[in-house]
Design a protein around this motif. Structure first.
Motif, PDB file in Angstrom:
ATOM      1  N   LEU A 101      90.075  71.074  84.221  1.00  0.00           N
ATOM      2  CA  LEU A 101      90.022  71.017  85.670  1.00  0.00           C
ATOM      3  C   LEU A 101      91.017  69.975  86.169  1.00  0.00           C
ATOM      4  CD1 LEU A 101      86.159  71.171  85.953  1.00  0.00           C
ATOM      5  CD2 LEU A 101      87.774  73.046  86.151  1.00  0.00           C
ATOM      6  N   GLY A 102      91.375  70.028  87.441  1.00  0.00           N
ATOM      7  CA  GLY A 102      92.386  69.150  87.999  1.00  0.00           C
ATOM      8  C   GLY A 102      92.083  67.675  87.870  1.00  0.00           C
ATOM      9  N   ASP A 103      90.830  67.292  87.800  1.00  0.00           N
ATOM     10  CA  ASP A 103      90.473  65.875  87.737  1.00  0.00           C
ATOM     11  C   ASP A 103      90.352  65.360  86.300  1.00  0.00           C
ATOM     12  OD1 ASP A 103      88.225  67.221  87.045  1.00  0.00           O
ATOM     13  OD2 ASP A 103      86.922  66.336  88.547  1.00  0.00           O
ATOM     14  N   GLY A 104      90.834  66.116  85.327  1.00  0.00           N
ATOM     15  CA  GLY A 104      90.817  65.667  83.946  1.00  0.00           C
ATOM     16  C   GLY A 104      89.590  66.084  83.161  1.00  0.00           C
ATOM     17  N   LYS A 105      88.610  66.683  83.783  1.00  0.00           N
ATOM     18  CA  LYS A 105      87.418  67.141  83.077  1.00  0.00           C
ATOM     19  C   LYS A 105      87.716  68.489  82.431  1.00  0.00           C
ATOM     20  CE  LYS A 105      84.226  64.687  86.021  1.00  0.00           C
ATOM     21  NZ  LYS A 105      83.167  64.770  87.008  1.00  0.00           N
ATOM     22  N   ARG A 106      86.964  68.797  81.369  1.00  0.00           N
ATOM     23  CA  ARG A 106      87.168  70.037  80.641  1.00  0.00           C
ATOM     24  C   ARG A 106      85.847  70.779  80.497  1.00  0.00           C
ATOM     25  NH1 ARG A 106      91.925  70.033  77.483  1.00  0.00           N
ATOM     26  NH2 ARG A 106      93.056  68.087  77.747  1.00  0.00           N
ATOM     27  N   VAL A 107      85.949  72.084  80.500  1.00  0.00           N
ATOM     28  CA  VAL A 107      84.797  72.939  80.247  1.00  0.00           C
ATOM     29  C   VAL A 107      85.185  73.839  79.084  1.00  0.00           C
ATOM     30  CG1 VAL A 107      83.302  74.727  81.181  1.00  0.00           C
ATOM     31  CG2 VAL A 107      84.129  72.916  82.682  1.00  0.00           C
TER      32      VAL A 107
END
Length: 128
Positions: A101-107
């Motif tokens: 995701l754009g804020d550095g988080k991952r799924v």
């Protein structure tokens, strides 16, 4: 300036699907102003928004579709990662997809993910 003369019984212009899609694509360009595009084509702004809404609903009801993907190097240690629980035995887990995701988080999801639920989660996360 283009002038179209309508004669006979027909009073409305009939737009082909290709014409509608071309106009919709113009409105999706960065910096595009819908009212200017509508004026240039001689149609009401509200009609363009109606076409856009219908196109969006039509593509949403089609089901899964391909989206552009950019492959990058593995993340640094400072990036947080959100992993799907290992509820499925390792032998059945295959095709893991990691979405950054754009804020550095991952799924991370695998082939057994519920596509509708994932779509809702990503939609909510993209609005934040």
């Amino acid at each position: 300036m283009r002038v179209e003369v309508l004669g006979g019984v027909e009073r409305r212009r009939r737009w082909s699907r290709d014409d509608k899609m071309r106009i919709i694509e113009e409105t999706l360009a960065p910096g595009a102003v819908v009212s200017e595009i509508a004026r240039r084509h001689g149609i009401a702004t509200s009609l363009v928004f109606t076409w856009r809404r219908r196109a969006r609903l039509a593509t949403a009801s089609v089901g899964p579709h391909l989206v552009p993907v950019q492959v990058t190097a593995p993340p640094a240690a400072s990036v947080q990662s959100i992993e799907a629980p290992a509820a499925i035995p390792a032998r059945k887990r295959r095709g893991v997809i990691e979405i950054e995701l754009g804020d550095g988080k991952r799924v991370s999801v695998d082939a057994n993910v519920d596509a509708e639920a994932l779509g809702r989660v990503l939609d909510v996360l993209s609005r934040r």
